[in-house]
Scaffold this motif. Structure first.
Motif, PDB file in Angstrom:
ATOM      1  N   SER A 147     -55.519  -8.121  24.553  1.00  0.00           N
ATOM      2  CA  SER A 147     -56.974  -7.974  24.571  1.00  0.00           C
ATOM      3  C   SER A 147     -57.414  -7.095  25.728  1.00  0.00           C
ATOM      4  O   SER A 147     -56.653  -6.810  26.652  1.00  0.00           O
ATOM      5  N   GLY A 148     -58.664  -6.727  25.675  1.00  0.00           N
ATOM      6  CA  GLY A 148     -59.305  -6.058  26.780  1.00  0.00           C
ATOM      7  C   GLY A 148     -60.141  -7.067  27.554  1.00  0.00           C
ATOM      8  O   GLY A 148     -60.125  -8.266  27.255  1.00  0.00           O
ATOM      9  N   ALA A 149     -60.852  -6.579  28.559  1.00  0.00           N
ATOM     10  CA  ALA A 149     -61.700  -7.442  29.365  1.00  0.00           C
ATOM     11  C   ALA A 149     -62.944  -6.678  29.776  1.00  0.00           C
ATOM     12  O   ALA A 149     -62.928  -5.452  29.873  1.00  0.00           O
ATOM     13  N   ILE A 150     -63.983  -7.448  30.016  1.00  0.00           N
ATOM     14  CA  ILE A 150     -65.187  -6.880  30.628  1.00  0.00           C
ATOM     15  C   ILE A 150     -65.399  -7.593  31.947  1.00  0.00           C
ATOM     16  O   ILE A 150     -65.419  -8.833  32.004  1.00  0.00           O
ATOM     17  N   ARG A 151     -65.522  -6.803  32.988  1.00  0.00           N
ATOM     18  CA  ARG A 151     -65.793  -7.343  34.317  1.00  0.00           C
ATOM     19  C   ARG A 151     -67.306  -7.367  34.511  1.00  0.00           C
ATOM     20  O   ARG A 151     -67.974  -6.359  34.303  1.00  0.00           O
ATOM     21  N   SER A 152     -67.828  -8.525  34.864  1.00  0.00           N
ATOM     22  CA  SER A 152     -69.254  -8.682  35.154  1.00  0.00           C
ATOM     23  C   SER A 152     -69.406  -8.814  36.661  1.00  0.00           C
ATOM     24  O   SER A 152     -68.643  -9.526  37.301  1.00  0.00           O
ATOM     25  N   PHE A 153     -70.407  -8.153  37.179  1.00  0.00           N
ATOM     26  CA  PHE A 153     -70.616  -8.160  38.631  1.00  0.00           C
ATOM     27  C   PHE A 153     -72.103  -8.144  38.919  1.00  0.00           C
ATOM     28  O   PHE A 153     -72.831  -7.315  38.417  1.00  0.00           O
ATOM     29  N   GLY A 154     -72.522  -9.056  39.728  1.00  0.00           N
ATOM     30  CA  GLY A 154     -73.932  -9.038  40.125  1.00  0.00           C
ATOM     31  C   GLY A 154     -74.398 -10.377  40.565  1.00  0.00           C
ATOM     32  O   GLY A 154     -73.720 -11.350  40.580  1.00  0.00           O
TER      33      GLY A 154
END
Length: 154
Positions: A147-154
């Motif tokens: 799979s891929g991933a999404i990095r969330s930042f904030g």
């Protein structure tokens, strides 16, 4: 609340659509964040991300938690990690036991350098250990599923 970071596993197709459509990416992340699924690996790092990055950098482990990935939106809230990048990160993290990183933990220097959240003490080593274990497991499970991933930042 402060600046927190998390990783979410996504299919390669979801990742490509997210990269092409940042608005849809936000909706996807809201949807996946609302799910309480045992199938979704935990990629929540809380505020440990910069401390982990400090340790990784000191150890020469070339995984950039904030810098790696494909920018999805202009403010860098989301970045996409394709399956090959997830696999590479997984291999590097698995090859680096936390004990190797712990030797670089220097709360005084980290505080002086304003490593987020800008104040560190000796007790924070265990906080970083727990977050590192979360990170390693997330990338291991995500890589195993291609799979891929999404990095969330904030």
């Amino acid at each position: 609340m402060g600046l927190v970071m998390s990783f979410t596993r996504v299919t390669p197709e979801e990742l490509e659509r997210a990269v092409a459509d940042p608005v849809w990416a936000g909706k996807l992340m809201d949807f996946l964040g609302a799910l309480d699924s045992p199938d979704q690996p935990d990629g929540y790092l809380d505020k440990s991300w910069d401390g982990l990055q400090y340790l990784l950098d000191k150890a020469g482990v070339s995984v950039g938690l904030q810098e790696d990935g494909i920018p999805i939106n202009e403010d860098n809230t989301f970045a996409g990690w394709r399956a090959d990048a997830v696999k590479r990160a997984s291999e590097l993290l698995k090859a680096t036991p936390f004990e190797d990183l712990a030797g670089y933990f220097d709360p005084t220097e980290m505080t002086e350098r304003e490593v987020y959240p800008s104040f560190w003490d000796a007790d924070d080593l265990e906080y970083l250990r727990g977050s590192y274990e979360t990170l390693v497991e997330f990338f291991k499970v995500t890589a195993a599923s291609k799979s891929g991933a999404i990095r969330s930042f904030g």
